[in-house]
Design an enzyme around this catalytic site. Structure first.
Site, PDB file in Angstrom:
ATOM      1  CB  SER A 108      -6.961   7.747 -13.298  1.00  0.00           C
ATOM      2  OG  SER A 108      -7.356   7.763 -11.940  1.00  0.00           O
ATOM      3  CE1 TYR A 148     -12.520  -0.324 -13.189  1.00  0.00           C
ATOM      4  CE2 TYR A 148     -14.844  -0.552 -13.702  1.00  0.00           C
ATOM      5  CZ  TYR A 148     -13.822   0.098 -13.050  1.00  0.00           C
ATOM      6  OH  TYR A 148     -14.103   1.156 -12.266  1.00  0.00           O
TER       7      TYR A 148
END
Ligand SMILES: *[C@@H]1O[C@H](CO)[C@@H](O)[C@H](O)[C@H]1NC(C)=O
Ligand SMILES: *[C@@H]1O[C@H](CO)[C@@H](O)[C@H](O)[C@H]1NC(C)=O
Ligand SMILES: *[C@@H]1O[C@H](CO)[C@@H](O)[C@H](O)[C@H]1NC(C)=O
Ligand SMILES: *[C@@H]1O[C@H](CO)[C@@H](O)[C@H](O)[C@H]1NC(C)=O
Ligand SMILES: *[C@@H]1O[C@H](CO)[C@@H](O)[C@H](O)[C@H]1NC(C)=O
Length: 417
Positions: A108, A148
């Protein structure tokens, strides 16, 4: 005759000392961050399956969906649960410094940290950033949210100085988390995540920390590298993140370089992947991801591997020992990278579990099962990755190879005189 030998020895000694000096100055310009890892690490079957599901969310099975999520905020970034491998290190934000443990994640590209204003349970057990206490804090206020598998974290962008391994980035934009709902962040051993992927992967056009280090002239070379130790009880020295280059004493032989095929993730093309002599895939893409502990395979390739071991869909099978099992062989630029079964299979009595899983994706994800065996150089400047077997036994930089060589040469020169 003896004069010639002495002159030769003296020349060799001079050259060695000069080389030692240049090598030492190269190594001295590297900035090192100790990587810590979780103390009670045990890869239970439940943990492996849980992590596989988290990785699935991180990479987003539905690309359209994950791109639209990205447009609204940060890319999906799941946190490891308590039982998973967690590699993390110490950074500071603000003036005076406020310290945080972050996971260095090459999968990321954003930095985020919980805010002091966060009242959620997940923030309670972690270090939080207090913007009022930092004289270098600058407001931004753009809203962000990270989704998430089981919940989300959200908050506002802020700007402040960020120090990693003694290098201080001025005016780094990052996410301050104000709310977290339904995540397992409570159990995470780190406070936040520091993304080390390419800028293309960063949400909101935020310049990643390492890119700012390059832009602000903080690193000798636009390169960082990871040395992850993957052995049992090491808590405080789980490895090193090195900024500005690589330390050749931490790996054996030379690095094998492979171009980054798409500079967003650290993605490259493998020649082939085999289990022993059985070819599993040819020409597949793979991603080097320090934020993932497992190796993730495309579904068809996982099925091939599972069939070899007569494993079920979670990769579980009966076994007596990992000794007779074949190596996992990853061919990169005509070089074989071998991982013994004892590293990619977790044995618990008569049950074994593959640490190779699938999330129905058409590329491989090389997590710590791979990166723990191979020192990895992330070369931003040349958009390439370099791999070499880790030098597990000891670090030559600690002993000073050149010092030893210089001493040996001096000794030989002394003999000849
Ligand atoms: C993927 O996400 C898009 C946008 O949210 C949605 O329209 C589409 O139906 C999804 N596709 C699948 C296969 O789930
Ligand atoms: C991080 O580093 C600072 C400065 O060396 C130290 O005071 C602090 O205790 C460290 N934090 C952790 C959690 O080790
Ligand atoms: C944040 O810092 C300010 C200024 O130092 C201080 O007054 C305040 O109590 C701090 N807030 C928290 C929650 O620690
Ligand atoms: C905050 O950051 C966003 C994302 O980089 C940027 O688009 C916006 O202009 C910034 N806002 C302020 C007030 O600086
Ligand atoms: C890993 O740990 C085990 C048990 O502590 C030890 O026997 C082994 O030598 C270690 N391996 C490496 C590569 O450090």
């Amino acid at each position: 005759m003896s004069f010639h030998f002495s002159a030769l020895a003296l020349l060799a000694l001079t050259l060695t000392v000069l080389l030692a000096a240049s090598e030492a100055s190269k190594v001295a310009r590297l900035h090192r961050i100790a990587i810590h890892r979780s103390a009670n690490f045990k890869r239970s079957q439940k943990a492996v399956v849980a992590e596989r599901d988290l990785v699935q969310t991180k990479y987003g099975q539905n690309k359209t969906q994950s791109l639209s999520q990205k447009a609204n905020g940060y890319p999906v970034e799941p946190l490891s649960n308590f039982d998973n491998y967690q590699y993390y290190g110490n950074i500071s934000i603000g003036t005076p410094p406020q310290y945080f443990m972050v996971q260095f994640d090459t999968g990321s590209s954003n930095l985020w940290i919980p805010s002091t204003s966060c009242t959620s349970a997940g923030c309670a057990d972690h270090q939080t950033y207090n913007q009022t206490a930092s004289s270098s804090y600058q407001a931004n206020g753009t809203y962000f949210s990270i989704t998430y598998g089981t919940g989300s974290v959200s908050g506002y962008l802020a700007v402040d100085s960020v120090s990693v391994g003694g290098l201080t980035v001025a005016s780094q934009k990052f996410g301050q988390v104000y709310t977290e709902i339904g995540t397992n962040f409570v159990d995470a051993l780190f406070d936040g995540i520091l993304g080390m992927g390419f800028p293309a992967l960063a949400a909101d056009g935020v310049v990643p920390v390492f890119q700012n280090m390059i832009n602000q002239g903080l690193v000798a070379n636009p390169v960082f590298s990871f040395y992850l130790r993957d052995n049992g009880s090491t808590v405080n020295y789980g490895g090193e993140l090195i900024l500005g280059g690589s330390d050749p004493s931490l790996y054996r032989g030379g690095l094998t370089y492979v171009p980054v095929s798409q500079p967003a993730y650290w993605q490259f093309i493998t020649d082939s992947i085999k289990i022993g002599s059985t070819v599993v895939s040819v020409g597949d893409a793979a991603i080097a991801d320090t934020g993932t502990s497992l190796i993730i395979a495309p579904q068809a390739d996982f099925d091939t591997i599972a069939a070899i071991f007569s494993a079920d869909s979670n990769g579980v099978f009966y076994c007596t020992s990992t000794k007779s099992m074949p190596d996992l062989v990853i061919n990169i630029q005509a070089v074989e990278f071998r991982i013994p079964a004892s590293y990619y299979v977790e044995r618990d009595g008569s049950e074994c579990q593959l640490l190779i899983q699938s999330i129905n994706q058409n590329f491989w994800i090389m997590g710590d099962v791979f990166l723990g065996r191979f020192y990895t150089e992330f070369d931003v400047g040349n958009q390439r990755l370099g791999f070499a077997p880790v030098n597990g036994a000891f670090s030559l930089s600690q002993i000073g190879l050149w010092k030893i060589l210089a001493l040996v040469m001096a000794f030989m020169a002394g003999l000849w005189w």
